[in-house]
Design a protein around this motif. Structure first.
Motif, mmCIF file in Angstrom:
data_model
loop_
_atom_site.group_PDB
_atom_site.id
_atom_site.type_symbol
_atom_site.label_atom_id
_atom_site.label_comp_id
_atom_site.label_asym_id
_atom_site.label_seq_id
_atom_site.Cartn_x
_atom_site.Cartn_y
_atom_site.Cartn_z
ATOM 1 N N PRO A 163 0.742 -1.349 0.146
ATOM 2 C CA PRO A 163 -0.050 0.007 -0.072
ATOM 3 C C PRO A 163 0.807 1.426 -0.034
ATOM 4 N N ASP A 164 1.747 1.486 0.955
ATOM 5 C CA ASP A 164 2.749 2.586 1.045
ATOM 6 C C ASP A 164 4.218 2.194 1.426
ATOM 7 N N SER A 165 4.249 1.860 2.738
ATOM 8 C CA SER A 165 5.663 1.685 3.275
ATOM 9 C C SER A 165 5.982 0.354 2.848
ATOM 10 N N LEU A 166 7.305 0.022 2.694
ATOM 11 C CA LEU A 166 7.916 -1.051 2.131
ATOM 12 C C LEU A 166 8.612 -1.847 3.329
ATOM 13 N N ALA A 209 3.821 -11.130 1.846
ATOM 14 C CA ALA A 209 4.491 -10.229 2.751
ATOM 15 C C ALA A 209 6.082 -9.907 2.204
ATOM 16 N N GLY A 210 6.550 -11.139 1.477
ATOM 17 C CA GLY A 210 7.773 -10.741 0.802
ATOM 18 C C GLY A 210 7.977 -10.095 -0.349
ATOM 19 N N GLU A 211 6.513 -10.157 -1.228
ATOM 20 C CA GLU A 211 6.754 -9.610 -2.464
ATOM 21 C C GLU A 211 5.810 -8.295 -2.845
ATOM 22 N N GLY A 212 4.716 -8.561 -2.266
ATOM 23 C CA GLY A 212 3.700 -7.054 -2.453
ATOM 24 C C GLY A 212 2.337 -7.720 -2.042
ATOM 25 N N LEU A 213 1.628 -6.847 -1.433
ATOM 26 C CA LEU A 213 0.220 -7.391 -0.923
ATOM 27 C C LEU A 213 -0.869 -7.111 -1.967
ATOM 28 N N THR A 235 10.469 -7.025 -6.954
ATOM 29 C CA THR A 235 10.583 -5.441 -6.833
ATOM 30 C C THR A 235 9.514 -4.960 -6.020
ATOM 31 N N TRP A 236 10.046 -4.408 -4.984
ATOM 32 C CA TRP A 236 9.174 -3.703 -3.915
ATOM 33 C C TRP A 236 8.622 -2.469 -4.309
#
Length: 681
Positions: free
Chosen positions: A50-53, A148-152, A63-64
């Protein structure tokens, strides 16, 4: 057997579960596999936090990204990821059997096509892929993923959306806020629902913009991170309300997953009740967690109707990830045979039909045999579904739908993957492939065979094809005439309407007749009122024995409701193939050529191509070929988009410049003149 969603989540989050709830858990992210090594130019389906990585660094090929920072104008992969096929309307013919219902339970399918960071934008060089073809029973597809390790937040890739839309199925992206046991962090939930100074939810607007730019149909919101409070629950409710308002204005949908409740806690209810009713009220529908019971589903349906909503807007979760058709379920609590359906069905991870196969038996044929059994039952014939094995296949309960409503119509029975690529019966690439965007509108009732004799085997076959990667193979003794239903249609008939059939007999001898009907079957399970039209002998054979014939529909008027073939053996056993079927009025014309073909990026043998859309509205997809020094054309790929990535290219001996040709392919599979571009080595 790999750990399932249930066992992993139970081990990692048992302390967070309410003791009063059954020992099942909510869906988790797609299982992690080996990290991919990404080519610099290789595009993949988009995914974000969503925002913070996260802290630390991402794994190889990951890629975060922050959704807050995304803008369509700055997305270099958007041309590869934007779907191009509009959502087709569809109709329901007379059901194929007496137990299938129209207008009652629907099917939602939650599918992980690959790990979050490993969904290629435009297919890949393998036939081992979940090439879903039973769209006729599906009402909503969720492109499942997020970790959690790639993207939500995961946006569907273009091939899946294009194939689904061609069959009238909306596709949703996934917003997955994982349980703590799966690496979830409550700050990500707070990031998603953070308000601006005006009290609006910026990421709700961003999600709607993503869906609009990518051409898919909305979002599945799955908030499962524990530890929230009433304030967070109120913010999530406001977020869902705004997301639905903005989505509805763009023709998009929102599905809520039964996890977070109005007080901000995650306590899966397994029902529609006072703890999640407010979220359902501001969504289009809701996935009811797996811990439902018969009583809870019945009360949920009644509650939905008291709210002025439909009971079939509730998807009762059925977890088939681990056991597929061996899943033990109380089907009568959802889709009873002798009463009105209670709710709809949410199938979690039906790609089991591919994943359960051993590595040495994952050919396309093996996969489709398993997938046919899953969707239509052990009889493999939806007109007479088998019972007694505990599995209630969707075809038993749900009426199939079709989108074949306008001319011209054509199909080469391309299932969206294959071992080779064929063009007019000739192999133009020996490389296995998958690309669901190239999938045809496929027969919805696979496979209905009407005969008084022994039933032949019918399947998609990948050993030979007219175009694409597959043909329809009928294989058996045929001791009595056999009618194969192909398409339910609503096609207007004119004085010059014709059917073109490309077919081949590999063994035996068979008389082929076209089966056509201008009305539906009189009752569920009955045959359409077919009339039989002789299929003439071809004036000449094409490559590898394929024959194309034209059958005029002379004297017929009104609307064509069904089309099939009747096969009568004169010498057996018979192996007969259908390679192409087309219905048209007037002559077939070729589309205009695309323009401005160019290479927009090059790193070694990895190239990105782009072009301008061909003029006119009759372009189905594009094909890209490499022209070798001896003049041979080698198929590199096809796509509905206006961009293509080709990886791992190498110069031929003595070749200083590679030459490429791009063609537009029309709805009748006619092709345009080529646009060309060269690339120096």
């Amino acid at each position: 057997m790999k750990p399932t969603r249930r066992t992993v989540l139970l081990a990692g989050a048992a302390a967070a579960l309410s003791p009063a709830l059954p020992a099942t858990a909510a869906p988790a992210a797609a299982p992690q596999g080996p990290a991919r090594a990404a080519a610099a130019l290789q595009p993949y389906a988009s995914y974000w936090f969503p925002d913070s990585l996260p802290s630390g660094t991402p794994g190889d090929g990951i890629t975060w990204r922050s959704l807050k920072d995304w803008r369509a104008a700055h997305d270099r992969d958007l041309a590869f990821n934007a779907a191009s096929v509009p959502l087709a309307g569809r109709f329901t013919p007379t059901p194929a059997n007496a137990t299938a219902r129209a207008g009652q339970a629907r099917i939602q399918s939650l599918v992980s096509f690959g790990n979050t960071a490993a969904n290629p934008s435009q297919g890949s060089a393998t036939a081992d892929y979940y090439a879903l073809t039973h769209w006729a029973y599906v009402d909503e597809l969720v492109f499942w993923g997020g970790s959690a390790g790639e993207g939500l937040i995961l946006a569907p890739n273009a091939p899946v959306v294009d194939a689904a839309h061609r069959h009238g199925v909306p596709v949703l992206g996934n917003v997955f806020l994982p349980p703590v046991g799966h690496g979830g962090q409550l700050r990500w939930t707070r990031d998603l629902v953070r308000k601006d100074v005006a009290g609006r939810f910026p990421l709700a607007a961003r999600l709607v913009a993503v869906a609009e730019a990518h051409g898919f149909d909305g979002w599945f919101v799955n908030a499962e991170t524990e530890g929230g409070d009433a304030a967070l629950g109120a913010d999530m409710l406001g977020f869902v309300r705004e997301l639905k308002t903005l989505a509805q204005a763009k023709g998009q949908r929102v599905t809520w997953y039964d996890a977070m409740t109005v007080d901000g806690t995650v306590t899966w209810q397994g029902a529609l009740d006072d703890r999640n009713e407010a979220f359902f009220a501001h969504a289009d529908d809701m996935f009811v967690d797996f811990r439902w019971t018969a009583d809870r589903l019945a009360s949920s349906g009644e509650r939905a109707e008291r709210l002025g909503r439909g009971r079939y807007e509730l998807w009762a979760g059925v977890d088939v990830e681990a056991n597929g058709w061996n899943t033990s379920e109380n089907w009568d609590a959802i889709v009873p045979r002798d009463a009105a359906h209670i709710t709809s069905v949410g199938l979690y991870r039906p790609e089991w039909t591919r994943n359960h196969l051993p590595a040495d038996r994952r050919t396309p044929g093996d996969f489709h045999a398993a997938d046919d059994r899953f969707w239509t039952g052990g009889s493999l014939d939806p007109s007479r579904p088998a019972g007694g094995d505990g599995w209630r296949a969707p075809a038993v309960s749900v009426a199939d739908r079709s989108t074949v409503t306008s001319l011209p119509f054509a199909s080469v029975f391309n299932s969206g993957h294959g071992l080779r690529w064929y063009e007019e019966g000739t192999v133009t690439s020996d490389t296995p492939w998958n690309h669901l965007g190239l999938q045809d509108r496929l027969p919805s009732r696979r496979w209905v065979v009407r005969t008084r004799g022994a039933r032949p085997a019918v399947s998609f076959d990948f050993a030979d094809a007219w175009r694409g990667g597959s043909s329809v193979l009928v294989d058996g003794e045929l001791d009595e005439p056999a009618v194969l239903d192909l398409y339910a249609t609503r096609l207007p008939l004119g004085d010059d309407t014709v059917v073109e059939l490309t077919h081949r007999t590999d063994a035996g001898a068979v008389t082929v007749e076209l089966a056509v009907a201008t009305a539906d079957a009189g009752e569920p399970g009955a045959a359409p009122p077919y009339r039989w039209l002789p299929v003439p002998a071809a004036t000449a054979e094409s490559a590898n024995g394929w024959r194309t014939v034209t059958v005029p529909l002379t004297g017929m008027s009104g609307t064509l409701h069904a089309i099939g073939v009747r096969l009568t053996a004169t010498e057996g056993p018979v192996r007969w193939r259908a390679g192409s079927l087309a219905v048209r009025t007037g002559p077939a014309t070729s589309p205009a050529a695309p323009t401005a073909l160019r290479i927009t990026g090059a790193t070694g043998g990895d190239l990105r191509f782009a072009w301008n859309h061909a003029h006119g509205d009759d372009v189905r997809h594009y094909t890209l070929h490499r022209v070798l020094p001896d003049g041979t054309r080698r198929f590199l790929g096809g796509t509905c988009q206006r961009a293509w990535f080709a990886g791992g290219l190498r110069p031929e001996p003595g070749e200083r410049t590679a030459r490429f040709e791009l063609r537009a392919v029309g709805e009748l599979y006619t092709t345009s003149a080529p646009a060309t571009v060269t690339h120096p080595w």
